[in-house]
Write an enzyme that holds these catalytic residues in place. Sequence first.
Site, PDB file in Angstrom:
ATOM      1  N   ASP A 119       6.629   7.016  -5.100  1.00  0.00           N
ATOM      2  CA  ASP A 119       7.304   8.129  -4.424  1.00  0.00           C
ATOM      3  C   ASP A 119       8.015   7.606  -3.183  1.00  0.00           C
ATOM      4  O   ASP A 119       7.375   7.096  -2.270  1.00  0.00           O
ATOM      5  CB  ASP A 119       6.243   9.180  -4.067  1.00  0.00           C
ATOM      6  CG  ASP A 119       6.822  10.355  -3.307  1.00  0.00           C
ATOM      7  OD1 ASP A 119       8.064  10.487  -3.266  1.00  0.00           O
ATOM      8  OD2 ASP A 119       6.019  11.136  -2.770  1.00  0.00           O
ATOM      9  N   ASN A 128      10.204   9.530  -1.190  1.00  0.00           N
ATOM     10  CA  ASN A 128      10.538  10.527  -0.154  1.00  0.00           C
ATOM     11  C   ASN A 128       9.364  11.426   0.216  1.00  0.00           C
ATOM     12  O   ASN A 128       9.527  12.425   0.909  1.00  0.00           O
ATOM     13  CB  ASN A 128      11.740  11.375  -0.582  1.00  0.00           C
ATOM     14  CG  ASN A 128      11.397  12.310  -1.735  1.00  0.00           C
ATOM     15  OD1 ASN A 128      10.353  12.145  -2.368  1.00  0.00           O
ATOM     16  ND2 ASN A 128      12.251  13.275  -1.990  1.00  0.00           N
ATOM     17  N   ASP A 151       7.280  13.520  -1.497  1.00  0.00           N
ATOM     18  CA  ASP A 151       6.986  14.851  -2.041  1.00  0.00           C
ATOM     19  C   ASP A 151       5.928  14.814  -3.151  1.00  0.00           C
ATOM     20  O   ASP A 151       5.689  15.808  -3.821  1.00  0.00           O
ATOM     21  CB  ASP A 151       8.262  15.529  -2.548  1.00  0.00           C
ATOM     22  CG  ASP A 151       8.876  14.776  -3.717  1.00  0.00           C
ATOM     23  OD1 ASP A 151       8.379  13.673  -4.058  1.00  0.00           O
ATOM     24  OD2 ASP A 151       9.860  15.283  -4.299  1.00  0.00           O
ATOM     25  N   ASP A 193      10.148   8.478  -7.743  1.00  0.00           N
ATOM     26  CA  ASP A 193      11.601   8.663  -7.744  1.00  0.00           C
ATOM     27  C   ASP A 193      12.332   7.316  -7.698  1.00  0.00           C
ATOM     28  O   ASP A 193      11.707   6.253  -7.624  1.00  0.00           O
ATOM     29  CB  ASP A 193      12.016   9.559  -6.568  1.00  0.00           C
ATOM     30  CG  ASP A 193      11.403   9.090  -5.256  1.00  0.00           C
ATOM     31  OD1 ASP A 193      11.393   7.865  -5.023  1.00  0.00           O
ATOM     32  OD2 ASP A 193      10.893   9.939  -4.486  1.00  0.00           O
ATOM     33  N   ASP A 205      16.812   5.257 -21.200  1.00  0.00           N
ATOM     34  CA  ASP A 205      16.193   5.956 -22.322  1.00  0.00           C
ATOM     35  C   ASP A 205      17.197   7.008 -22.805  1.00  0.00           C
ATOM     36  O   ASP A 205      17.628   7.860 -22.025  1.00  0.00           O
ATOM     37  CB  ASP A 205      14.910   6.654 -21.807  1.00  0.00           C
ATOM     38  CG  ASP A 205      13.861   6.825 -22.888  1.00  0.00           C
ATOM     39  OD1 ASP A 205      14.232   7.151 -24.024  1.00  0.00           O
ATOM     40  OD2 ASP A 205      12.663   6.650 -22.578  1.00  0.00           O
ATOM     41  N   GLU A 227      13.105   4.052 -31.126  1.00  0.00           N
ATOM     42  CA  GLU A 227      11.756   4.577 -31.373  1.00  0.00           C
ATOM     43  C   GLU A 227      11.808   5.313 -32.710  1.00  0.00           C
ATOM     44  O   GLU A 227      12.426   6.378 -32.818  1.00  0.00           O
ATOM     45  CB  GLU A 227      11.311   5.533 -30.257  1.00  0.00           C
ATOM     46  CG  GLU A 227       9.846   5.913 -30.428  1.00  0.00           C
ATOM     47  CD  GLU A 227       9.496   7.274 -29.842  1.00  0.00           C
ATOM     48  OE1 GLU A 227       8.328   7.499 -29.536  1.00  0.00           O
ATOM     49  OE2 GLU A 227      10.387   8.126 -29.715  1.00  0.00           O
TER      50      GLU A 227
HETATM   51  C1  GLC Z   1       9.314  10.419 -27.786  1.00  0.00           C
HETATM   52  C2  GLC Z   1       8.905  10.192 -26.345  1.00  0.00           C
HETATM   53  C3  GLC Z   1       7.945  11.269 -25.948  1.00  0.00           C
HETATM   54  C4  GLC Z   1       8.638  12.599 -26.074  1.00  0.00           C
HETATM   55  C5  GLC Z   1       9.236  12.785 -27.488  1.00  0.00           C
HETATM   56  C6  GLC Z   1      10.227  13.903 -27.508  1.00  0.00           C
HETATM   57  O1  GLC Z   1       8.269  10.271 -28.672  1.00  0.00           O
HETATM   58  O2  GLC Z   1       8.401   8.898 -26.186  1.00  0.00           O
HETATM   59  O3  GLC Z   1       7.460  11.094 -24.639  1.00  0.00           O
HETATM   60  O4  GLC Z   1       7.734  13.634 -25.831  1.00  0.00           O
HETATM   61  O5  GLC Z   1       9.938  11.647 -27.913  1.00  0.00           O
HETATM   62  O6  GLC Z   1      11.397  13.547 -26.821  1.00  0.00           O
HETATM   63 CA    CA Z   2       9.611  11.787  -4.502  1.00  0.00          CA
END
Ligand code: GLC
Ligand code: CA
Length: 550
Positions: free
Chosen positions: A23, A25, A27, A31, A100, A254
Site C-alpha cells: 500500500d 498511500n 488506505d 496499489d 493480465d 490461462e
Molecule cells: C481466472 C482468474 C480468476 C478469475 C477468473 C474470472 O481464472 O485467474 O481470478 O476469477 O478468471 O476472470
Molecule cells: Ca493504497
Amino acid sequence: MRHEKDWYKDQVIYQIYPRSFKDGNGDGIGDLKGMAEKLDYLKELGVTAVWMSPVYASPNVDNGYDISDYRQIMEEFGTMEDWERFRDGAHERGIAIIMDLVLNHSSDRHQWFRESKKSRNNPFRDYYIWRDPAPDGGAPNGWLSVFGGSAWEYVEERGQYYLHFFAKEQPDLNWDNDETREGIFDIIRFWNEKGVDGYRVDAISYLDKGLDGRADMSEAFGTSSCANLEGTHRHIKDMVKKTIKPDNLMTVGEVIIRNDQDARDYTSAASGEFDMAIAFVPPIVEIKTWSPERFKREVEENYECLKEDGWWARFLSNHDKPRQVSLYGDDKRYWKESAKMLGCYLHTLPGTPFVYQGEELGMTNYGLPSIEDYDDIDTKNYYHTMIQEGAAKEEALAQAQSVSRDNARTPMQWDESPNAGFSPSRPWLPVNPNYTQINARQQMEDPDSIFQFYQKLIVLRKENPVMVHGDFRLCGPKEGPVIAYTRSLGEETWLAVHNFSDREIWFEHENVSEDSLVIISNYKDPKLKEGAVQLRPYETLVIRISLQSN
Ligand code: GLC
Ligand code: CA
C-alpha cells in the site's frame, strides 16, 4: 524493451496481486505506488519480469477480473501516471511488464454492456451473448456458472437472458461479433503502445460457447466440456496474429488442458497461439488429486508433448490457489525445508518459472476465523452452497478455509511492524498473524532463508543454460514421493532430486558418487554415497553428474 525471438524462455516471472502487495498511500489497499516502492526488492530477488493481476478500472466484484474500462487504471490502485512510473522503473531495472488481459468477459458496468442491455436494437446489442427465455420463461438452458448458480441472468429491458460463465456481474463477450473483436484488439494495441512486454490472457478457453449443442455446462465445473472448441482456437490465432506477433510480445494463456492435443493447440509454435499455457485446475480438485506420482506423470508427459515445438509455464502458486507450502509441503515442522524444496523443483524443471508473491518467503495459508472475514466471491458462494445443501457451519467453514483463494491474497509480509509493513492502516484483508516470524526483512538478512535460496536459484538459472535449455529425463521409481530427473546440455548433466515427504529415503542413481559436485541443496551436508543419496525430510538437491562412466 527489445524482444528477441523466444525471449520468454529465459525469464523468471513474478506475479504481483496488486491489492495485496504494498500500500503506497495508506488506505489499506495495495496499489501501483506501493509496487514501485518495491522494485528494488524484485531486482534483488532477481526476477526478470512482473505479471500484474488486473489493474484496470473495475467495480471489484471479482477483484479486478471484472473490468469496466480497459483503458483506465482502477482508482484504488492510482493513476495512469503511477502505472507509467512503475513501467519505467521496471524497465530501468531490466524487468519486463506482463499485463493480465481479461477478454472472456467484461464487467456489467462496462459501457458496452450498459448499452447492450438497453434494447434489442442498439448498436452494441450483439457485444454480449443474449438469448430468449425458454418456453416456460426460465433460463435458455441449464448451464451453471463457475462461481455457482445459473450461468444466465434475465434483463427486463430486453426481455432476454445474457450468458455469464463467472459472476453475473461478468457478462461474457460475444467474440463471434466482428465489432466486439475489433474493439478488443484495439484495447490490446493501446497497451502495446504503452510499452507492455507481454500478456497473461485470462480464462480464454471458452470464446466459442458451443451454444448450438456442441457443449454442455450443466454440471459444476462443467466448463471443460465447452472449452477449446473450434471457434476459440480460430479467435485466438486471429488475435495473436494481429496484435501480438507484430511486436513479438510474450503470451501465456490461462486455459483448460485435457490432453496432449489441447497442449499442442495452445502452445506449439506451429499453431500460432500462445508461447506457454497456465492449465487451470479448480483448487478443490487440485487439493483432492495432487500427488508426487501425478506430478511425475504430468511433467514427463507434457515434456514429451511439447519438447519439439512448444514451451511450458511452471508454477505451483497463483492468486487462485492455496499457498504452495501449505498444499504440497509441510507448513509447520518442515516449513523451511519444504518451501525450499518446492522452489528448487519449480526452477529446475524445463520451462519458465512463475513465482507468486510471498512464495519466496514461504508464506502459508491463513484460515480466517469466520466467513465474514473472507472477501473472495468464490469462497462465499461455495460456503453458502454447502450450508444450503445441509452442511454444518463448522464443516463449511473448514472446507472454505482450505480451498479459499484468499489464502493467497492475504497481504504481503514485509517486516515485523504493525500490519506486516504492508500498510499503516487496517488492510482490506487480514494479515496472517505469523508475519512476525515470516517476513521479507528478516529473510533478506538471513543467508539460510527461503528468500536467499530463491535468489540462488534465479542466479543459477541465469548463469547455466542447462537449466533453461537442457534435455529433461525423469529417473528413479514412478511410485513414491521422490521426484528426480536429469537435465543435460552438451557435456553438462545435472541431477535434481526432491523428497516430497517427511520420511528418510534412499534414492539410487548409478552416476551419483561421494564427490559429485553439489550445485544447490537445502541441507548443509548432502549424504552422497557411491550410487545413492540418503534423503532427509523434504530434502532437495541438485548435483552435477558425469555420464561417462556409463
Ligand atoms: C481466472 C482468474 C480468476 C478469475 C477468473 C474470472 O481464472 O485467474 O481470478 O476469477 O478468471 O476472470
Ligand atoms: Ca493504497
